[in-house]
Design a protein around this motif. Structure first.
Motif: not given
Length: 328
Positions: A106-114
């Motif tokens: 998984l990558q850039q999980l924070f941005e996807g969650t937002l």
């Protein structure tokens, strides 16, 4: 443009924008949980498109081929939407199980969650708006679309919680597990919606609505309305059709019978449950009705009133006069 059409156009536009946002979140993160939400958004767009057409069709006036109007199409729309939800849920579960067996980074999980969190809030507001408008306008299609968006909101909220846990704990196997849980919930929601739409297509009685009609008749009951039986309802989009038998004194002439039936029609419609068309069959009273008849100074009464029936769903929906129910 009618209120129903405006509501469904708003829903369709929002669904398209959120679908694009969720797929963006998936592509930057590679999360199966986010893909679950994005895949359901495709269903949202298809369902909203079909709901828009059904709302447009249901507002068309009656014609020779559709003497009861086009309202039934809204139940068909809800059935299609429920079926699409079921299919989406099954596909999501299959993809998630595969990902458990073959995990991917998984990558850039924070941005996807937002992005998913913001999309969920927008779906919540839109879903509540559609359900409120659908209930005000008696539109099954709008209510179904609103419930669909609320389902999307709940799954998004669950996914956000799971994604935050993954960010805090690095337990990335939770990603696919959350997808399976969300898929099961989506399947359950699709089943409920499909079941309700099939009931509407097959003229299943809305017991709450029938109860409301019976309560109105009981609370405003005229002495000449000796009994009401064989009461049935059918819903055609926003319109309600009621047919029933009303027992009246047999010595009433046609003018008086017409007045009593018109009074019942006016009574139901002035309460504004929804736009209602009534088909009322007048039955003449029989000597067996005397013991529960409320008519004062009846010139043909054979025995005094000794009993009084409270009208309920049970005794008004049977195809029998009240004295016949006593014999059962």
């Amino acid at each position: 443009m009618t209120k129903r059409k405006k509501a469904i156009v708003i829903s369709l536009c929002i669904s398209v924008l959120l679908m694009l946002a969720k797929f963006t979140a998936f592509f930057i993160s590679g999360s199966n949980a986010i893909l679950t939400d994005a895949a359901e958004s495709i269903v949202n767009v298809i369902a909203s498109s079909f709901a828009f057409y059904s709302v447009y069709l249901s507002t068309r006036p009656r014609d020779e081929n559709h003497p009861y109007g086009h309202g039934k199409v809204e139940f068909f729309s809800a059935f299609v939407e429920g079926t699409l939800i079921l299919i989406a849920g099954i596909i999501i579960i299959g993809k998630s199980i595969y990902s458990i067996l073959s995990p991917e980074p998984l990558q850039q999980l924070f941005e996807g969650t937002l992005i998913i969190a913001i999309a969920g809030l927008i779906n919540l507001v839109t879903g509540l708006f559609l359900i409120r408008t659908g209930r005000q306008e008696n539109s099954m299609a709008l209510v179904a679309d609103g419930r669909h968006l609320l389902t999307d909101t709940y799954t998004s909220a669950a996914l956000v919680v799971g994604l935050v846990l993954m960010l805090l704990t690095d337990l990335y196997w939770l990603d696919s597990l959350l997808s399976v849980a969300a898929g099961l919930y989506i399947v359950f929601t699709g089943y409920k919606l499909t079941r309700e739409s099939v009931g509407g297509l097959m003229d299943e009685s809305d017991l709450k609505l029938v109860s409301a009609v019976v309560d109105i008749l009981q609370d405003h009951r005229a002495d000449a309305w000796i009994d009401v039986h064989n009461l049935r309802t059918q819903q055609y989009g926003p319109e309600l059709h009621i047919d029933c038998h009303v027992t009246l004194p047999y010595y009433y002439d046609l003018t008086r019978v017409h007045k009593e039936i018109s009074d019942i029609d006016d009574l139901i419609n002035e309460k504004k449950l929804r736009e209602t068309e009534l088909f009322i069959h007048a039955d003449p009273c029989l000597p067996q009705c005397c013991h529960y008849c409320r008519m004062k100074d009846c010139p043909v009464r054979q025995e005094p009133q000794s009993k009084d029936f409270t009208w309920t769903i049970e005794n008004t929906t049977r195809n029998k006069k009240h004295f016949e129910n006593e014999l059962l």
